[in-house]
Scaffold this motif. Structure first.
Motif, short mmCIF file in Angstrom:
data_model
loop_
_atom_site.label_atom_id
_atom_site.label_comp_id
_atom_site.label_asym_id
_atom_site.label_seq_id
_atom_site.Cartn_x
_atom_site.Cartn_y
_atom_site.Cartn_z
N LYS A 156 6.02 -16.53 -5.90
CA LYS A 156 6.50 -16.33 -7.26
C LYS A 156 5.53 -16.89 -8.30
N ARG A 157 4.78 -17.91 -7.93
CA ARG A 157 3.79 -18.46 -8.85
C ARG A 157 2.62 -17.51 -9.07
N VAL A 158 2.27 -16.75 -8.05
CA VAL A 158 1.14 -15.82 -8.15
C VAL A 158 1.57 -14.48 -8.74
N TYR A 159 2.81 -14.15 -8.62
CA TYR A 159 3.36 -12.84 -9.03
C TYR A 159 2.95 -12.41 -10.44
N PRO A 160 2.90 -13.28 -11.45
CA PRO A 160 2.52 -12.82 -12.79
C PRO A 160 1.12 -12.24 -12.88
N TYR A 161 0.29 -12.47 -11.87
CA TYR A 161 -1.09 -12.01 -11.91
C TYR A 161 -1.31 -10.77 -11.04
N LEU A 162 -0.21 -10.09 -10.73
CA LEU A 162 -0.24 -8.93 -9.84
C LEU A 162 0.35 -7.70 -10.52
N THR A 163 -0.16 -6.55 -10.14
CA THR A 163 0.49 -5.28 -10.50
C THR A 163 1.29 -4.73 -9.32
N GLY A 164 1.01 -5.26 -8.13
CA GLY A 164 1.63 -4.74 -6.92
C GLY A 164 2.63 -5.69 -6.30
N THR A 207 -15.27 1.60 -8.40
CA THR A 207 -15.07 2.13 -7.06
C THR A 207 -13.59 2.43 -6.86
N SER A 208 -13.29 3.09 -5.77
CA SER A 208 -11.90 3.44 -5.47
C SER A 208 -11.17 2.34 -4.70
N VAL A 209 -11.85 1.23 -4.43
CA VAL A 209 -11.25 0.15 -3.64
C VAL A 209 -10.45 -0.78 -4.55
N THR A 210 -9.22 -1.05 -4.15
CA THR A 210 -8.33 -1.97 -4.89
C THR A 210 -8.50 -3.38 -4.34
N ILE A 211 -8.60 -4.36 -5.26
CA ILE A 211 -8.81 -5.74 -4.85
C ILE A 211 -7.49 -6.52 -4.88
N ASP A 212 -7.19 -7.19 -3.77
CA ASP A 212 -6.03 -8.05 -3.62
C ASP A 212 -6.49 -9.49 -3.42
N VAL A 213 -5.63 -10.44 -3.74
CA VAL A 213 -5.98 -11.85 -3.59
C VAL A 213 -5.32 -12.41 -2.33
N ASP A 214 -6.14 -12.95 -1.45
CA ASP A 214 -5.65 -13.49 -0.18
C ASP A 214 -5.47 -15.00 -0.34
N SER A 215 -4.48 -15.37 -1.14
CA SER A 215 -4.26 -16.78 -1.45
C SER A 215 -2.89 -16.97 -2.06
N ASN A 216 -2.25 -18.09 -1.72
CA ASN A 216 -0.99 -18.48 -2.33
C ASN A 216 -1.19 -19.42 -3.52
N ASP A 217 -2.43 -19.59 -3.95
CA ASP A 217 -2.77 -20.55 -4.99
C ASP A 217 -2.87 -19.84 -6.34
N ALA A 218 -1.89 -20.07 -7.21
CA ALA A 218 -1.89 -19.42 -8.52
C ALA A 218 -3.09 -19.84 -9.36
N SER A 219 -3.62 -21.05 -9.12
CA SER A 219 -4.77 -21.50 -9.90
C SER A 219 -6.04 -20.73 -9.55
N ILE A 220 -6.04 -20.04 -8.42
CA ILE A 220 -7.15 -19.14 -8.07
C ILE A 220 -6.93 -17.78 -8.73
N ALA A 221 -5.72 -17.28 -8.63
CA ALA A 221 -5.43 -15.94 -9.16
C ALA A 221 -5.52 -15.87 -10.68
N LYS A 222 -5.04 -16.90 -11.35
CA LYS A 222 -4.92 -16.85 -12.81
C LYS A 222 -6.24 -16.57 -13.53
N PRO A 223 -7.29 -17.38 -13.32
CA PRO A 223 -8.54 -17.12 -14.06
C PRO A 223 -9.21 -15.81 -13.67
N LEU A 224 -9.06 -15.40 -12.41
CA LEU A 224 -9.71 -14.18 -11.95
C LEU A 224 -8.94 -12.92 -12.36
N ALA A 225 -7.74 -13.11 -12.90
CA ALA A 225 -6.92 -11.97 -13.35
C ALA A 225 -6.99 -11.76 -14.85
#
Length: 347
Positions: free
Chosen positions: A93-101, A14-32
């Motif tokens: 900064k902890r979540v930043y490595p799992y982002l392109t934006g 789809t054309s929808v971009t997904i962002d993570v609404d969390s400051n928890d790197a342990s959530i972002a890491k596995p899903l990225a």
């Protein structure tokens, strides 16, 4: 049912971009692992939730040392906010490595009615993100700012200074048009009012199942914002927030926003192969909304010092939802200060 998870399908098909609404790197890491998120959104409630976790005591130690180095007194309200700002950027900064934006931070709700204080706080948050270990460049930062009169005027000033902004606590088309006029990077219309995420609040969540896109009261507002921005050829992107279930995610995809920012709990459900969905659930919606002409849109300058305030005051539902959101965020900021006053002296 597709062999793909709902999360993977939305990301890839789809054309929808997904962002993570969390400051928890342990959530972002596995899903990225399969695909990085674009942005990470944040607010006072999300920061509080992370700061009080025992496993984040290392952050308190860093914050205590930083406060001493900068001669800050946590018992002083302004200094306590600066320490919260430092913790906010450490979490980002902890979540930043799992982002392109971009990483986000939200200005204090206490400053919502002051353009100058909002500009000052936003500028400080950007500066903090750019300092110390793992500094983040200015072009990878976005500051979340409430969509009321003074704060939207602050967005315009910040955008002119090269600081990108997101208009949050947004519940109406006039708020969105004001953000467009301020050249905000994003608007984040709340699908559900903020109170549904807090048991202590009177707000009650209501599910609409397969009819969410047509029956949820905010669906028509968000679709109107999408279509209005198309008519305006707006560069401001639509990023709905405050999403409770995967069914709401599917409904929102049909409304064709640019982004969705989604909590860890909902992302995990979307990534569960047992979550039922089909491609037809994500087809563009035929929901009918009132059209707004370009002539109507050109009539009002919402940055004139009063027109946005008047539009909000004339809409009791938006006025109440905005007030409730600012109150809840203010309460969480105060709770964080109380926690730091109790805990920081131990480090």
């Amino acid at each position: 049912m597709s062999s793909q998870t709902l999360l993977d399908y939305i990301r890839t098909s789809t054309s929808v971009t997904i962002d993570v609404d969390s400051n928890d790197a342990s959530i972002a890491k596995p899903l990225a692992q399969n695909k990085l998120f674009c942005d990470m959104t944040s607010n006072q409630a999300l920061v509080y939730a992370e700061v009080v976790k025992p496993e984040n005591s290392d952050l308190l130690q860093k914050a205590a040392g930083w406060a001493r180095d900068n001669k800050l007194d946590v018992s002083n309200d302004a200094d306590a906010l600066k320490i919260i700002d430092h913790l906010t950027t450490l979490l980002g900064k902890r979540v930043y490595p799992y982002l392109t934006g971009r990483v986000h931070a939200q200005v204090s709700p206490a400053f919502a009615d002051s353009k100058d204080k909002t500009v000052e706080h936003a500028t400080r948050l950007v500066k903090l993100y750019g300092e110390g270990d793992n500094a983040i460049p200015k072009d990878r930062i976005c500051i979340k700012i409430p969509a009321n009169q003074a704060s939207i005027e602050a967005c315009k000033e910040l955008e002119e200074k090269g600081i990108r902004t997101l208009a949050t606590t947004l519940f109406s088309v006039p708020q969105a048009v004001a953000a467009h006029q301020a050249n905000c990077l994003y608007v984040a219309p709340y699908f559900n009012e903020l109170g549904v995420h807090f048991p202590s609040e009177a707000a009650e969540w209501m599910g609409y199942g397969k009819d969410t896109a047509t029956k949820h009261p905010m669906a028509a507002v968000i679709r109107s914002v999408v279509l209005t921005f198309r008519k305006l050829h707006s560069k401001t992107l639509v990023m709905p927030a405050s999403i409770v279930t995967p069914e709401e995610v599917m409904a929102l995809v049909t409304l064709e926003p640019d982004h969705l920012t989604i909590s860890g709990g909902v992302l995990n459900k979307m990534n569960d192969p047992q979550t039922a969905w089909s491609e037809s659930d994500l087809a563009p919606s035929n929901i009918q909304v009132p059209e707004i002409s370009l002539e109507e849109l050109a009539k009002i300058d919402y940055l004139d010092g009063h027109s946005l305030r008047e539009a909000i005051d004339a809409d009791p539902e938006t006025r109440q939802k905005l007030a409730d959101a600012l109150r809840i965020f203010d309460e969480r900021e105060k709770l964080t200060k109380e926690f730091l006053r109790k805990e920081l002296p131990k480090y």
